[in-house]
Enzyme design. Structure first.
Site, mmCIF file in Angstrom:
data_model
loop_
_atom_site.group_PDB
_atom_site.id
_atom_site.type_symbol
_atom_site.label_atom_id
_atom_site.label_comp_id
_atom_site.label_asym_id
_atom_site.label_seq_id
_atom_site.Cartn_x
_atom_site.Cartn_y
_atom_site.Cartn_z
ATOM 1 N N ASN A 221 0.828 -1.210 0.000
ATOM 2 C CA ASN A 221 0.000 0.000 0.000
ATOM 3 C C ASN A 221 0.860 1.257 0.000
ATOM 4 O OD1 ASN A 221 0.908 0.424 2.644
ATOM 5 N ND2 ASN A 221 -0.917 -0.469 3.575
ATOM 6 N N GLN A 266 -9.249 -6.473 -12.923
ATOM 7 C CA GLN A 266 -8.295 -5.587 -12.265
ATOM 8 C C GLN A 266 -8.982 -4.647 -11.287
ATOM 9 O OE1 GLN A 266 -4.818 -5.999 -12.569
ATOM 10 N NE2 GLN A 266 -5.781 -7.832 -13.426
ATOM 11 N N HIS A 269 -9.179 -5.559 -7.530
ATOM 12 C CA HIS A 269 -8.061 -5.418 -6.588
ATOM 13 C C HIS A 269 -8.309 -4.350 -5.536
ATOM 14 C CE1 HIS A 269 -4.768 -8.025 -7.917
ATOM 15 N NE2 HIS A 269 -5.142 -7.800 -9.152
ATOM 16 N N GLU A 335 0.539 -0.675 -16.707
ATOM 17 C CA GLU A 335 1.131 -1.842 -16.054
ATOM 18 C C GLU A 335 0.824 -3.100 -16.867
ATOM 19 O OE1 GLU A 335 0.805 -4.121 -11.705
ATOM 20 O OE2 GLU A 335 -0.782 -2.777 -12.392
ATOM 21 N N HIS A 336 -0.436 -3.297 -17.207
ATOM 22 C CA HIS A 336 -0.877 -4.416 -18.048
ATOM 23 C C HIS A 336 -1.568 -3.837 -19.275
ATOM 24 C CE1 HIS A 336 -1.402 -5.699 -13.750
ATOM 25 N NE2 HIS A 336 -0.681 -6.733 -14.167
ATOM 26 N N ASP A 369 -1.105 -13.045 -14.224
ATOM 27 C CA ASP A 369 -1.090 -12.951 -12.764
ATOM 28 C C ASP A 369 -0.659 -14.262 -12.118
ATOM 29 O OD1 ASP A 369 -1.881 -10.319 -12.619
ATOM 30 O OD2 ASP A 369 -4.008 -10.778 -12.436
ATOM 31 N N HIS A 428 44.987 12.671 -11.512
ATOM 32 C CA HIS A 428 44.529 11.490 -12.234
ATOM 33 C C HIS A 428 45.599 11.037 -13.228
ATOM 34 C CE1 HIS A 428 40.653 12.391 -10.514
ATOM 35 N NE2 HIS A 428 40.041 11.428 -11.203
#
Length: 441
Positions: A221, A266, A269, A335-336, A369, A428
């Site tokens: 979360n 979805q 969820h 996301e998907h 999934d 250097h």
């Protein structure tokens, strides 16, 4: 059911699309002030603070943070055989896919006597998080553990919130999944306090050490995400995951029942979950709305699903052509992303921005999934424009090993000196010239 945005006849610029398209608003900064005291208390007081916050947030106080191994074994023994078989299939397919992601060391011969080798070294200890709020996610255990094991991570600890229903233990299905994967260290701790404990470590109530992790992965979360943001640097993180998203690019060949079912899957969820349809067909959009009305009323989590679908993060976007639709979904960077169009494979090949792409009518997001073999820990909130989902690579670090002989260094010494002086860093250059007697470099 779904709000509509009509882009037919026009395609806004990428910047305009980012401002126009539906998106959940998740302000992680807004909760940092709530999370900071939790993180600082765990840093200062360790497990005692963890247990206090666990009592407050989860209404249970485990006897120990570490779940006894006997409880892990018992959870597996008591697991429903059908669930066990399904988890085993999920694990098998994920291992098949992730085994091919393991990178090999490569040595490049730059010049005679000079090589650079890129070694891929796994992170030493990883903390994996499996959420335990509105739903139970043994699939997240699979998706986190499998790539870590394929990468060669030697030390894994799984964290998941304790459940009052199970006497302060982690949900038994989560424990059973851990057992199937060979994970023997499980901590009953969730949220921001879990991330803090993984970052700082501590001593359990039985005196056993709880070793800190180097990397923390897994979704959670907004409070867990805020803790990840606060502690990034002390620990590595996979991403700042937000609410889940599905976008579907469809034309009039798509089946509205399939589209509606996938949008609902979805939305199930979380009330902030985003379900977005991008389509060239107003007829399809109307049919999907009608199908949503029917299916939402019949689904188990009706109230949650309806709130997500009616939220401003969800909606239908009408476009003139599939090409315009591709511009929209590439700007959205879901996301998907499902492609349900004619010639879906060729359309999918033109997608540049998505966490995962699901091609055609028989590759729903739900397959990914659980049992496609792909990973479902994916970038949200448009992060797919620049970030990847969880993979074996997430648990590996590339280390360059430089091996030059004296002759190989001598041959390029003057170039090093010139570049060092050009950057006004003469020491250097001197670090190279000091290796050779005057006049030899």
């Amino acid at each position: 059911m779904l709000s509509r945005t009509d882009l037919r006849g026009r395609v806004p610029s990428p910047a305009e699309l980012r401002a126009t398209l539906p998106r959940a608003e998740v302000d992680v900064d807004a909760v940092l002030h709530q999370v900071r005291p939790v993180v600082e208390a765990v840093r200062d007081r360790g497990v005692e603070a963890v247990l206090e916050y666990t009592q407050r947030f989860d209404q249970v106080r485990p006897h120990t943070v570490r779940v006894p191994e006997a409880e892990i074994d018992r959870a597996l023994a008591e697991l429903d055989p059908k669930v066990r078989e399904a988890l085993q299939e999920s694990i098998s397919r994920a291992r098949t896919v992730h085994a091919d992601q393991r990178r090999t060391d490569v040595t490049t011969r730059v010049v005679e006597g000079g090589t650079v080798t890129e070694r891929w070294v796994p992170v030493a200890r990883v903390g994996l998080y499996a959420p335990g709020g509105l739903a139970v996610y043994p699939s997240s255990v699979v998706m986190n553990v499998v790539p870590a094991q394929a990468a060669g991570v030697e030390s894994l600890v799984l964290c998941s919130p304790p459940q009052a229903e199970f006497g302060g233990l982690v949900h038994p299905t989560i424990l059973a999944a851990a057992a199937l994967l060979g994970v023997r260290e499980v901590w009953a701790v969730g949220g921001a306090q879990a991330v803090a404990l993984l970052a700082y470590g501590g001593t359990d109530t039985d005196g056993r050490p709880l070793e800190p992790a180097d990397l923390v992965t897994g979704p959670g979360n907004i409070y867990l995400t805020a803790a990840k943001r606060m502690l990034r640097g002390l620990i590595g993180i996979d991403s700042e995951a937000g609410p889940t998203e599905i976008a579907i690019l469809a034309d009039d060949t798509a089946d509205p029942e399939h589209v509606a079912a996938d949008l609902i899957s979805q939305a199930e969820h979380d009330v902030l979950a985003a379900s977005v349809l991008v389509t060239t067909s107003e007829r399809l959009a109307d049919a999907v709305d009608a199908e949503l009305q029917r299916r939402v009323a019949a689904t188990k989590h009706t109230e949650r699903v309806e709130q997500a679908l009616r939220g401003k993060q969800s909606g239908t976007v009408l476009v003139s052509t599939v090409d315009d639709g591709l511009r929209v979904v590439n700007a959205y960077a879901a996301e998907h992303l499902e492609i349900q169009t004619a010639q879906a494979s060729s359309v999918a090949a033109r997608v540049r921005n998505a966490g995962a792409v699901f091609v055609g009518p028989y590759a729903p997001v739900s397959l990914g999934d659980y049992c496609a073999g792909s990973n479902h820990v994916l970038p949200t909130g448009g992060f797919a424009r620049h970030s990847s989902g969880l993979s074996v690579q997430s648990f590996l670090r590339g280390i360059h090993v430089v091996d030059y002989s004296a002759d190989a260094l001598r041959a390029v010494a003057d170039k090093v000196v010139v570049l060092a002086e050009a950057e006004d860093l003469p020491a250097h250059g001197e670090a190279v010239s000091a290796r050779f007697p005057e006049g030899e470099a």
